[in-house]
Write an enzyme that holds these catalytic residues in place. Structure first.
Site, short mmCIF file in Angstrom:
data_model
loop_
_atom_site.label_atom_id
_atom_site.label_comp_id
_atom_site.label_asym_id
_atom_site.label_seq_id
_atom_site.Cartn_x
_atom_site.Cartn_y
_atom_site.Cartn_z
N HIS A 91 19.00 -9.20 36.40
CA HIS A 91 20.41 -9.46 36.64
C HIS A 91 21.17 -9.74 35.34
O HIS A 91 22.37 -9.52 35.27
CB HIS A 91 20.60 -10.57 37.67
CG HIS A 91 20.38 -10.06 39.05
ND1 HIS A 91 19.15 -10.13 39.65
CD2 HIS A 91 21.19 -9.39 39.90
CE1 HIS A 91 19.24 -9.55 40.83
NE2 HIS A 91 20.46 -9.09 41.01
N GLU B 194 17.62 -1.93 51.15
CA GLU B 194 16.89 -2.13 49.90
C GLU B 194 15.42 -2.45 50.15
O GLU B 194 14.71 -2.85 49.23
CB GLU B 194 17.57 -3.19 49.02
CG GLU B 194 17.94 -4.47 49.72
CD GLU B 194 18.75 -5.42 48.86
OE1 GLU B 194 18.84 -5.24 47.64
OE2 GLU B 194 19.31 -6.38 49.42
N ASP C 170 16.33 -2.99 44.21
CA ASP C 170 15.24 -3.57 45.00
C ASP C 170 14.46 -2.48 45.75
O ASP C 170 13.25 -2.59 45.91
CB ASP C 170 15.77 -4.61 45.98
CG ASP C 170 15.97 -5.94 45.29
OD1 ASP C 170 15.09 -6.34 44.51
OD2 ASP C 170 17.02 -6.58 45.50
N CYS D 298 24.90 0.98 45.87
CA CYS D 298 25.47 -0.03 44.98
C CYS D 298 24.46 -0.51 43.94
O CYS D 298 24.76 -1.37 43.13
CB CYS D 298 26.03 -1.21 45.78
SG CYS D 298 24.78 -2.09 46.71
C1 PEP Z 1 19.97 -3.73 44.52
O1 PEP Z 1 18.94 -4.32 44.82
O2 PEP Z 1 20.02 -2.52 44.20
C2 PEP Z 1 21.25 -4.46 44.51
C3 PEP Z 1 22.40 -3.84 44.36
O3 PEP Z 1 21.23 -5.81 44.60
P1 PEP Z 1 20.73 -6.78 43.41
O4 PEP Z 1 20.58 -5.95 42.16
O5 PEP Z 1 21.73 -7.84 43.27
O6 PEP Z 1 19.41 -7.26 43.93
MG MG Z 2 19.00 -6.26 45.75
#
Ligand code: PEP
Ligand code: MG
Length: 542
Positions: free
Chosen positions: A188, A429, A453, A500
């Site tokens: 992140h 995911e 994920d 996303c």
């Molecule tokens: C993902 O897992 O692709 C997602 C958009 O959520 P995060 O990256 O916050 O886990």
């Molecule tokens: Mg995620």
């Protein structure tokens, strides 16, 4: 001039002074001292310096975020005057002849554990504060204090590693680039760097002890290189390249207001991902059609206690208002795994990515979930809101979520609070969600595929593990087939599907996504116009 190569997570170029963040937790060593009284004087001086810094932080926070939020720095100052805490440090120095850093670290750990074990929630939350003030004190004792989570002049942050909660606390306008020794490209922190348009390198084998605050450096995200103390020739060359990059970005500005339409007439929504209210500025600057993912959990990070319903309501409302009728998809909190917050007391887990996180927390600690849902529904009147639930694996989970949503609605109706029921979607995911996407599509309004994920769980590769970066292949056929399957399930039920995860911004796949029929791509704000450019110069079917 010293050059190192790492892995680039955002292609950009920056030059400026370093701000070295040294972690204190794991650096404190026990050493014997000769003169305990002199050591106590050193600790007393460090306390004075800490209090002065906290006063500065209080004044800054008071101006920027108001008295209620600034109060924590006052609490910290008071803690530094606590007799029990100070006596424990002094006693340890006198009886064991140990250095101040060590005495502070041990005392900090003891007090923090004592608070964590208390019944009262307020006192429990003070556990993190004791750790915080002890770390500050140690930084002042060992001379690394001036790197106060980002400095006052725009600088290049170098650190061993950065957690999401450390990153969110930084003043983003003062960061030119990030360079870290550790970290994975899918973490992140890397995502935050992309969001902020900030050149970032991870996995750089540098020695922090050889670097100092103020030292000049060049971070080149295109070549994945960082150079410390660049010579004059390199400085001139870098200035030229920074200017060229700026010009290229300016050219992209011509695409503002243009449609996301391919040469053969196919259109797609291009939205942006955000992590805080402040990021809305980047969304508008880059002319995104909406917000496809607001990672609401960032509201919970970098603080000592739960955000209240009112605080959340204000944040959601502000985002909705600033987006002026454009769609805003807010994801309910996705904490756990790498996004840890002490006050949730989630406990240690063997395998946190597969552990107690996201919707699993919400479905078991329903009060936390209901507070967020109440804030979201109340904010719904301020714009075009959609809610999205993370880490779904089954139809049952969605049904349980809807039961809780119904309870919240009944409570709001009872209290005569107005709201407009938003669209509700889920993140896809987990491979399980993909496999039952036909059934899930009957229940929800939309799907948003979290490829970060989904890749981790499908390929059985921890996205945080830097050793596995070369194995983490989101272009794997398995992932692409899954995406196609999800789009087909959504469309068969008359629903829409977007992406996303970071893969949505992968320009090599844009054509394939359009061929699959993806309806929306939600990407870092800095990628919106590049993606629009890619869409506008291609034909989907040739
Ligand atoms: C993902 O897992 O692709 C997602 C958009 O959520 P995060 O990256 O916050 O886990
Ligand atoms: Mg995620």
């Amino acid at each position: 001039m010293k050059k190192y190569t790492g892995k680039s997570v955002y292609k950009g170029i920056a030059m400026g002074p370093l701000s070295v963040l040294k972690k204190t937790d794991d650096q404190v060593k026990r050493s014997k001292i000769e003169d305990p009284e002199a050591e106590i004087v050193r600790v007393t001086d460090a306390i004075g310096a800490s209090k002065a810094q906290l006063q500065k932080l209080y004044d800054k926070a008071l101006k920027e975020v108001g008295e209620a939020n600034a109060a924590i720095f006052e609490v910290h100052q008071m803690m530094l005057e606590d007799d029990d805490y100070l006596d424990a440090i002094h006693n340890m120095i006198r009886t064991e002849n140990v250095n101040g850093e060590y005495a502070v670290a041990v005392t900090g750990d003891n007090f923090s554990e004592m608070f964590a074990n208390m019944d009262d929630d307020y006192m429990k939350a003070r556990s993190a504060d004791v750790k915080d003030i002890s770390n500050r004190l140690i930084r002042n004792l060992n001379g690394s204090a001036d790197a106060d989570m980002g400095s006052d002049v725009p600088s290049i942050i170098v650190a061993d590693d950065l957690s999401p909660s450390e990153t969110v606390q930084m003043d983003k306008s003062k960061i030119l680039a990030f360079v870290t020794v550790h970290g994975s490209t899918n973490s992140h922190t890397a995502i935050l760097a992309r969001m902020m348009n900030i050149p970032a390198l991870i996995g750089v084998p540098m020695n922090l002890d050889e670097l100092s605050n103020g030292m000049l450096a060049v971070v080149d995200g295109f070549k994945s290189e960082v150079t410390f103390e660049p010579d004059e020739a390199m400085q001139t060359e870098t200035e030229k390249r920074i200017k060229e990059e700026r010009e290229k970005l300016e050219l992209l500005q011509n695409l503002k207001g243009q449609e996301n339409r391919t040469l053969d007439g196919k259109t797609i929504n291009i939205y942006a991902n955000i992590g805080s209210v402040g990021d809305v500025g980047y969304v508008l600057e880059n002319d995104a059609g909406g917000i496809g993912l607001f990672r609401s959990e960032f509201l919970y990070l970098g603080r000592d206690n739960f955000p209240t319903e009112e605080e959340q309501y204000q944040a959601y409302r502000q985002v909705l208002q600033n987006m002026a009728g454009k769609k805003v998809i807010i994801r309910t909190l996705d904490l756990g795994a790498d996004k840890q917050v002490d006050y949730f007391n989630l406990g240690n887990e063997e395998n946190p990515a597969m552990g107690y996180r996201a919707i699993r927390i919400c479905l078991t600690r329903t009060e936390i979930f209901k507070t967020q849902l109440r804030a979201l529904l109340r904010a719904s009147a301020s714009g075009n809101l959609a809610i999205m639930y993370p880490m779904i694996t089954s139809v049952d989970e969605v049904k349980k979520i809807y039961e809780i949503v119904d309870e919240v609605r009944a409570e709001l109706d009872e209290a005569q609070v107005a709201y407009q029921m938003p669209e509700q979607g889920i993140m896809i995911e987990t491979p399980a969600a993909v496999m039952v996407s036909d059934e899930l599509a009957q229940l929800v309004d939309f799907f948003s595929i979290g490829t970060n994920d989904l890749t981790q769980y499908t390929l059985a590769i921890d996205r945080q593990n830097e050793k596995l970066d070369s194995f983490y292949n989101p272009h794997h056929k398995a992932i692409l087939r899954m995406i196609k399957m999800v789009v087909d399930s959504a469309h068969a039920a008359g629903k829409w599907a977007g992406i996303c995860g970071e893969l949505g911004a992968d320009l090599e796949l844009t054509k394939e996504f359009l061929q699959m029929g993806i309806d929306e791509l939600s990407v870092a704000p800095s990628m919106v116009l590049r993606l629009r450019q890619r869409v506008r110069e291609m034909k989907v079917f040739e």
